[in-house]
Design a protein around this motif. Structure first.
Motif: not given
Length: 516
Positions: A268-275, A339-342, A347-351, A370-381
């Motif tokens: 519910e509460t994720l930091p805005a992505p850097l990119d 945001a830096q962590d995400w 970047q780790d996943y993309l590598q 991987n639907w379990l991670y769909a909610g955090v994707m807006r911060a990670m990817l």
């Protein structure tokens, strides 16, 4: 054993037997006693590496094996076990190099070829795996696992006639080989004959077979009975197979429901992505197994800009590794992630997945869970597109019950567990789609059947891809498909895949569970 006193030789023999029998503590003690006397003896070090591989202590295994290699730099067996340790550490390229070196040093030994072929097959390099596994089978015609993996690889490439030959060769070696019967039954465009059914039923009734073989044959028998219109017998065979699977490791539906609540809350509460564009190369296909996900991936992979990577473990491994680093399970560490962590995780996943973009700029990652991670994707990817595939709930649930899943515990071994899991998945994905409709699309299997071209156009547009007519002829694509739907997606769209109605009141408990 050269240079060791007689009692140390006996201890090494005892350690080898203990490793074989799974008595790891005894093996550890015996090897320690030998290393106390001869701390750099290469055979004691090699066996210590094998022991640690068996215990999944891969870093320790690698350390022992590198010490052994320093003493015997041209020993193919050390290279073979070193490759296993490196693979356990996630070092794919170095593992392949070690197995390749073992093949060069001992070209007539089947196991280095088998290990290399198995790894190539698991990571999706199916064409290369076929040649390597053929070599292993030629060197050791009675090496049953090589036959099975070769048959699987051929089936994944759509070479079903050759796969049929290899599965049947495996049955010549072991008539009650569950994996061989499973493979034959999964070639859905070629149902097993009545003679096959009789032989399968005969083998299934044998008393002296492994439980794993009996379970796999039970699923295959259910498929054959269904193909022959014998629905009560199909239900009985599948019910028994699932009962045996669930007995090995029961699924905790209530615990998973609570876990899903925690995952939703954490997102519910994720930091805005850097990119905001990070991950735009990735198309994640998630949802329930047997919901049409392989079909939608095949459609996308027919596009000249998209590589179909099939089921990848990389996203789950990134989350797992971060959980280890934080010393907290997902999603407990989510609240503290910056945001830096995400961005680092994205970047780790993309590598990890860069090999899937060697020839085309986009790739699909079709791992339903991987639907379990769909909610955090807006911060990670945040740039990735997520496709939530959905099919009629009753058909999806029944298809899951008919399919053997090897990762245990698994929700698909009980009709009520399947219904509970389906509801958890759909409520989570609906919640996240409403929060981020730009990057999450619910894709209906039935809508595709009703209006293929418009649905495919909309799907491509959602992914930022221009329409390409080749996506309409997805069944002509020649890529490897590493799922039980490998034969189905090589056929044009079919409107006769629904099966649940044939079972009538036998599925009433499932219907009730889906409506509760």
């Amino acid at each position: 054993m050269a240079g060791l006193p007689a009692d140390a030789v006996q201890r090494l023999h005892g350690a080898a037997r203990a490793i074989r029998d799974g008595a790891f503590d005894i093996a550890q003690r015996l090897l320690g006693e030998v290393l106390d006397v001869a701390p750099e003896h290469p055979e004691a070090l090699r066996l210590s590496g094998i022991l640690n591989n068996q215990r999944e202590r891969y870093a320790d295994a690698q350390a022992f094996l590198l010490r052994a290699l320093a003493q015997r730099p041209d020993d193919p067996y050390i290279f073979m076990d070193l490759g296993s340790a490196q693979q356990g550490l996630g070092e794919r390229d170095t593992a392949h190099a070690s197995w390749q070196r073992a093949c060069e040093l001992a070209p007539h030994e089947p196991m280095p070829w088998f290990n290399l072929g198995r790894s190539l097959q698991l990571e999706g390099s199916t064409e290369a795996a076929v040649g390597v596994l053929q070599r292993a089978s030629e060197l050791s015609p009675d090496l049953l696992p090589a036959r099975i993996l070769l048959a699987d690889a051929l089936a994944h490439l759509g070479r079903f006639d050759e796969a049929d030959v290899e599965y049947r060769a495996a049955l010549q070696l072991h008539p009650a080989c569950g994996d061989a019967w499973r493979g034959l039954a999964n070639i859905k465009m070629r149902p097993l004959s009545e003679r096959d059914r009789e032989e399968l039923a005969l083998q299934f009734r044998r008393a002296n077979i492994a439980e794993t073989d009996r379970i796999a044959m039970g699923y295959a028998l259910g498929k054959v009975y269904e193909d022959h219109g014998r629905y009560p017998e199909a239900f009985s065979a599948l019910n028994e197979a699932n009962f045996r699977m669930r007995r090995l490791s029961p699924w905790d539906a209530d615990g998973f429901h609570t876990y899903t609540d925690a995952v939703i809350a954490a997102s519910e509460t994720l930091p805005a992505p850097l990119d905001a564009t990070l991950g735009r190369e990735a198309i994640l296909i998630v949802g329930l197994p047997r919901s049409g996900s392989t079909l939608f991936e095949q459609i996308l992979a027919a596009h000249p800009q998209v590589e179909g990577a099939s089921e990848l473990n990389d996203l789950g491994e990134v989350i797992r590794d971060e959980s280890i680093r934080c010393n907290e399970p997902f999603p407990r560490w989510v609240a503290a992630a910056t945001a830096q962590d995400w961005q680092r995780l994205g970047q780790d996943y993309l590598q990890r997945t860069v090999r899937w973009r060697a020839n085309r700029p986009y790739f699909t990652d079709k791992m339903p869970e991987n639907w379990l991670y769909a909610g955090v994707m807006r911060a990670m990817l945040p740039g990735a597109h997520i496709i939530d595939t959905r099919r009629d709930a009753l058909e999806t649930a029944w298809s899951c019950f008919k399919q053997q899943f090897y990762r245990l515990p698994h929700f698909a071994c009980s009709l009520t567990d399947i219904a509970a899991y389906l509801r958890d998945c759909e409520r989570a994905m609906t919640h996240w789609r409403n929060a981020d409709p730009q990057h999450i699309r619910t894709q209906s299997y039935e809508a595709l059947l009703a209006d293929p071209e418009n649905e495919i156009r909309a799907l491509l547009d959602f992914c930022g891809l221009l329409f390409d007519a080749r996506c309409l002829d997805y069944h002509q694509a020649t890529r490897s498909v590493r799922t039980p739907s490998a034969s189905q997606v090589r056929q044009p769209l079919r409107h006769d895949t629904a099966r649940s109605a044939h079972y009538g009141p036998l599925l009433d408990p499932l219907r009730a569970a889906l409506q509760s």
